[in-house]
Design a protein around this motif. Structure first.
Motif, PDB file in Angstrom:
ATOM      1  N   LEU A  86       4.395  19.006 -28.839  1.00 23.02           N
ATOM      2  CA  LEU A  86       5.595  19.484 -29.286  1.00 23.02           C
ATOM      3  C   LEU A  86       6.889  18.347 -29.454  1.00 23.02           C
ATOM      4  N   GLY A  87       7.443  18.134 -30.524  1.00 25.77           N
ATOM      5  CA  GLY A  87       8.534  17.017 -30.498  1.00 25.77           C
ATOM      6  C   GLY A  87       8.020  15.585 -30.796  1.00 25.77           C
ATOM      7  N   SER A  88       6.645  15.200 -30.907  1.00 31.03           N
ATOM      8  CA  SER A  88       6.070  14.126 -30.962  1.00 31.03           C
ATOM      9  C   SER A  88       6.578  13.514 -32.169  1.00 31.03           C
ATOM     10  N   GLY A  89       6.942  14.152 -33.104  1.00 28.84           N
ATOM     11  CA  GLY A  89       7.352  13.350 -34.234  1.00 28.84           C
ATOM     12  C   GLY A  89       6.600  13.770 -35.723  1.00 28.84           C
ATOM     13  N   LYS A  90       6.086  15.033 -35.613  1.00 25.22           N
ATOM     14  CA  LYS A  90       4.899  15.226 -36.719  1.00 25.22           C
ATOM     15  C   LYS A  90       5.848  15.506 -38.100  1.00 25.22           C
ATOM     16  N   THR A  91       7.072  16.460 -37.957  1.00 26.02           N
ATOM     17  CA  THR A  91       7.736  16.634 -39.006  1.00 26.02           C
ATOM     18  C   THR A  91       8.387  15.285 -39.499  1.00 26.02           C
ATOM     19  N   THR A  92       8.936  14.293 -38.728  1.00 25.40           N
ATOM     20  CA  THR A  92       9.413  13.056 -38.999  1.00 25.40           C
ATOM     21  C   THR A  92       8.409  12.450 -39.921  1.00 25.40           C
ATOM     22  N   ASP A 119      10.822  23.789 -39.343  1.00 25.01           N
ATOM     23  CA  ASP A 119      10.263  22.769 -39.800  1.00 25.01           C
ATOM     24  C   ASP A 119      10.275  22.860 -41.614  1.00 25.01           C
ATOM     25  N   GLU A 170       0.335  20.391 -41.300  1.00 23.70           N
ATOM     26  CA  GLU A 170       0.837  19.973 -39.870  1.00 23.70           C
ATOM     27  C   GLU A 170       0.664  21.271 -39.082  1.00 23.70           C
ATOM     28  N   ASN A 237       4.297   7.130 -31.367  1.00 21.64           N
ATOM     29  CA  ASN A 237       5.683   7.189 -31.757  1.00 21.64           C
ATOM     30  C   ASN A 237       6.569   6.990 -30.818  1.00 21.64           C
ATOM     31  N   LYS A 238       7.985   6.906 -31.385  1.00 21.40           N
ATOM     32  CA  LYS A 238       9.391   6.792 -30.412  1.00 21.40           C
ATOM     33  C   LYS A 238       9.041   5.392 -29.207  1.00 21.40           C
ATOM     34  N   ASP A 240      10.866   3.033 -29.320  1.00 27.16           N
ATOM     35  CA  ASP A 240      12.137   2.661 -29.129  1.00 27.16           C
ATOM     36  C   ASP A 240      12.710   3.185 -27.708  1.00 27.16           C
ATOM     37  N   LEU A 241      12.132   4.379 -27.100  1.00 27.70           N
ATOM     38  CA  LEU A 241      12.306   4.964 -25.826  1.00 27.70           C
ATOM     39  C   LEU A 241      11.637   4.363 -24.768  1.00 27.70           C
ATOM     40  N   LYS A 267       8.251   3.668 -34.753  1.00 29.32           N
ATOM     41  CA  LYS A 267       9.574   4.260 -34.605  1.00 29.32           C
ATOM     42  C   LYS A 267       9.836   5.259 -35.813  1.00 29.32           C
ATOM     43  N   PHE A 268      10.077   6.521 -35.401  1.00 30.64           N
ATOM     44  CA  PHE A 268      10.387   7.509 -36.369  1.00 30.64           C
ATOM     45  C   PHE A 268       9.056   7.699 -37.520  1.00 30.64           C
TER      46      PHE A 268
HETATM   47  N1  LIG Z   1      14.237   8.070 -30.462  1.00 30.77           N
HETATM   48  C1  LIG Z   1      13.190   8.698 -31.292  1.00 30.77           C
HETATM   49  N2  LIG Z   1      13.303   9.790 -31.758  1.00 30.77           N
HETATM   50  C2  LIG Z   1      12.347  10.176 -32.679  1.00 30.77           C
HETATM   51  C3  LIG Z   1      11.342   9.569 -33.062  1.00 30.77           C
HETATM   52  N3  LIG Z   1      10.700  10.174 -33.971  1.00 30.77           N
HETATM   53  C4  LIG Z   1      11.027  11.342 -33.784  1.00 30.77           C
HETATM   54  N4  LIG Z   1      12.059  11.553 -33.322  1.00 30.77           N
HETATM   55  C5  LIG Z   1      13.245  12.641 -33.046  1.00 30.77           C
HETATM   56  O1  LIG Z   1      12.309  13.623 -32.062  1.00 30.77           O
HETATM   57  C6  LIG Z   1      12.636  14.794 -32.578  1.00 30.77           C
HETATM   58  C7  LIG Z   1      11.510  15.702 -32.756  1.00 30.77           C
HETATM   59  O2  LIG Z   1      10.816  15.019 -33.924  1.00 30.77           O
HETATM   60  P1  LIG Z   1       9.906  16.132 -34.761  1.00 30.77           P
HETATM   61  O3  LIG Z   1       9.530  15.192 -35.890  1.00 30.77           O
HETATM   62  O4  LIG Z   1      10.819  17.246 -35.245  1.00 30.77           O
HETATM   63  O5  LIG Z   1       8.821  16.482 -34.118  1.00 30.77           O
HETATM   64  P2  LIG Z   1       7.676  17.524 -34.329  1.00 30.77           P
HETATM   65  O6  LIG Z   1       6.540  17.123 -33.589  1.00 30.77           O
HETATM   66  O7  LIG Z   1       7.754  18.062 -35.664  1.00 30.77           O
HETATM   67  O8  LIG Z   1       8.294  18.584 -33.279  1.00 30.77           O
HETATM   68  P3  LIG Z   1       7.770  20.057 -33.098  1.00 30.77           P
HETATM   69  O9  LIG Z   1       7.494  20.645 -34.559  1.00 30.77           O
HETATM   70  O10 LIG Z   1       8.751  21.064 -32.287  1.00 30.77           O
HETATM   71  O11 LIG Z   1       6.237  20.130 -32.501  1.00 30.77           O
HETATM   72  C8  LIG Z   1      13.573  14.751 -33.656  1.00 30.77           C
HETATM   73  O12 LIG Z   1      15.085  14.773 -33.208  1.00 30.77           O
HETATM   74  C9  LIG Z   1      13.291  13.517 -34.454  1.00 30.77           C
HETATM   75  O13 LIG Z   1      14.443  12.805 -34.773  1.00 30.77           O
HETATM   76  C10 LIG Z   1      11.328   7.947 -32.696  1.00 30.77           C
HETATM   77  O14 LIG Z   1      10.479   7.186 -33.148  1.00 30.77           O
HETATM   78  N5  LIG Z   1      12.288   7.694 -31.881  1.00 30.77           N
END
Ligand SMILES: Nc1nc2c(ncn2[C@@H]2O[C@H](COP(=O)(O)OP(=O)(O)OP(=O)(O)O)[C@@H](O)[C@H]2O)c(=O)[nH]1
Length: 422
Positions: A86-92, A119, A170, A237-238, A240-241, A267-268
């Motif tokens: 969850l939140g790992s950046g799949k949609t990004t 999403d 996804e 991913n991420k 930068d954090l 990143k992103f």
């Molecule tokens: N700082 C930072 N934030 C990121 C990065 N990639 C994604 N995000 C942020 O992380 C959050 C979650 O990203 P999503 O792409 O929605 O993640 P997801 O895996 O699709 O999330 P779920 O569908 O909830 O599982 C968003 O606010 C993104 O903007 C990154 O590399 N660095």
């Protein structure tokens, strides 16, 4: 024409027969009526998913249908499974894929828990209009809506095949990858039209360690670990954090779980598209480049339990059961008795059952000047002869297993037992 098998491992001598009969598909079928063989360049018809204790080759395809299929070149549409916690950046990443110039028209299958397809709207608002976006709501692709996935894949390929070149699926952050992967093998119609290109796993560098280390109750799967274990490509991913040292610890952990996947930092979700699309993670023709030539952790490493293995290059130390998911790589010179390999792998699959997640290998077979390449997902095995060994080339066998409770010592012993002593 080379042949290929994709089978549940019950009957003996299958690998051997496939190897020996690679030019004789029809002979092969009559000799070994339980096998499922198809030409290396043609579409894989289907393979059989593990079902409880039933372990057998389920059926042989209609010869006419099979012949027709083998005549056609493999024009199945490739599909990428995008997974990650969850939140790992799949949609990004998905948005990145949809906006990148890779020349492919992408159809997207989105799986969102809950009734509101958040999403979907995020993706849709970022992408150009040409992509096909289908939502699968109210359930997880790996369980309740697996039938929906089959339905959607088939609808896409039957009604809109000329509108896209690649499918990206996804999954929800809580999806287990195995059942989704199996859909591509176990559903006959799906496997005729769609081929799994690769499993791409997003890892949130900031939070992944916590999820990977989470101890689950017995028989409860740690999804984060499984998503890493089944990956062909891992995107850290991420970045930068996290600090560099946090990142290095995470990389070590991930390589311990999956020593086979290629890893990239991002990143992103910003990675080259050829890292994500056109992976060929399930193509036997590409296995050799995918199997690492060395053990993933040549130096001493620490596992989850914190106990240290005084490792060295070939990992010949006594390795007790590792209760977590891990990978074992065997890299060794020599030639193997394929008959013995066949029996050994059959035993491994019998014993490990669903705990064996992935397997890939390039083998040197006694009496043959061709490599034997194989790959497997759980109880399914796929193998065929590959490239010819050069006359003075060292014949190095490479095998990688990824799974739970792998007994490295036993695997190495089993492998050694298949070596031919001249
Ligand atoms: N700082 C930072 N934030 C990121 C990065 N990639 C994604 N995000 C942020 O992380 C959050 C979650 O990203 P999503 O792409 O929605 O993640 P997801 O895996 O699709 O999330 P779920 O569908 O909830 O599982 C968003 O606010 C993104 O903007 C990154 O590399 N660095």
């Amino acid at each position: 024409m080379a042949t290929r098998c994709m089978s549940l491992r019950t009957s003996t001598k299958t690998l051997l027969q496939h190897f020996e009969s690679r030019t004789a598909f029809h002979r092969m079928r009559s000799v070994h009526s339980h096998s499922l063989v198809c030409p290396v360049s043609g579409p894989r018809q289907f393979c059989n998913a593990y079902s409880g204790t039933l372990r057998g080759i389920v059926s042989v395809p209609d010869p006419n249908l099979h012949q027709a299929a083998s005549l056609a070149l493999d024009n199945r549409v490739p599909a990428t499974v995008l997974t990650g916690f969850l939140g790992s950046g799949k949609t990004t990443l998905l948005n990145h894929i949809l906006k990148s110039q890779h020349g492919k028209r992408i159809a997207v299958i989105e799986n969102e828990f809950g009734e509101v397809d958040i999403d979907g709207s995020l993706v849709a608002s970022h992408s150009s209009a040409s992509e096909e976006i289908i939502m699968v709501n109210n359930g997880c692709l790996c369980c309740t809506v697996r039938g929906d996935l089959v339905k959607m894949l088939l609808e896409l390929v039957k009604k809109k095949r000329d509108k896209f070149d690649h499918i990206v699926i996804e999954t929800t952050g809580l999806a287990k990858p195995a059942p989704v992967i199996e859909t591509f093998c176990s559903d006959e119609l799906v496997s005729q039209h769609v081929k799994l290109d690769g499993v791409v796993t997003l890892v949130d560098c900031k939070h992944a360690m916590k999820h990977l280390n989470e101890v689950k109750p017995r028989f409860v799967v740690n999804e984060a670990v499984e998503q890493v274990a089944y990956a062909d490509r891992i995107i850290l991913n991420k970045i930068d954090l996290v600090t560099e040292s946090e990142l290095n610890i995470l990389i070590k952990k991930i390589k311990h779980i999956n020593g086979m996947a290629q890893i990239k930092q991002a990143k992103f979700g910003s990675v080259d598209m050829d890292f994500v699309l056109g992976v060929g993670g399930y193509d036997l023709e590409r296995i050799e480049s995918e199997v690492p030539g060395e053990c993933p952790s040549p130096s001493s490493h620490q596992d989850d339990s914190g106990h240290e293995h005084k490792g060295h290059h070939d990992h010949h130390h006594d390795h007790v059961h590792d209760s977590s998911v891990s990978s074992v790589s065997i890299v060794a010179e020599g030639t193997l008795d394929l008959d013995e390999v066949d029996d050994w792998l059959e035993r491994v699959i019998e014993e490990k059952g669903e705990d064996l997640y992935r397997m890939k290998g390039v083998l040197s077979v006694d009496g043959s000047d061709q490599r034997y390449v194989l790959q497997g997902v759980q109880s399914m095995l796929d193998g065929c002869p590959g490239k010819t060994w050069e006359p003075n080339e060292k014949r190095i066998n490479k095998l990688v297993f990824i799974g739970r409770n792998l007994d490295e010592t036993a695997l190495r012993k089993g492998f050694s037992g298949c070596l031919v002593l001249h």
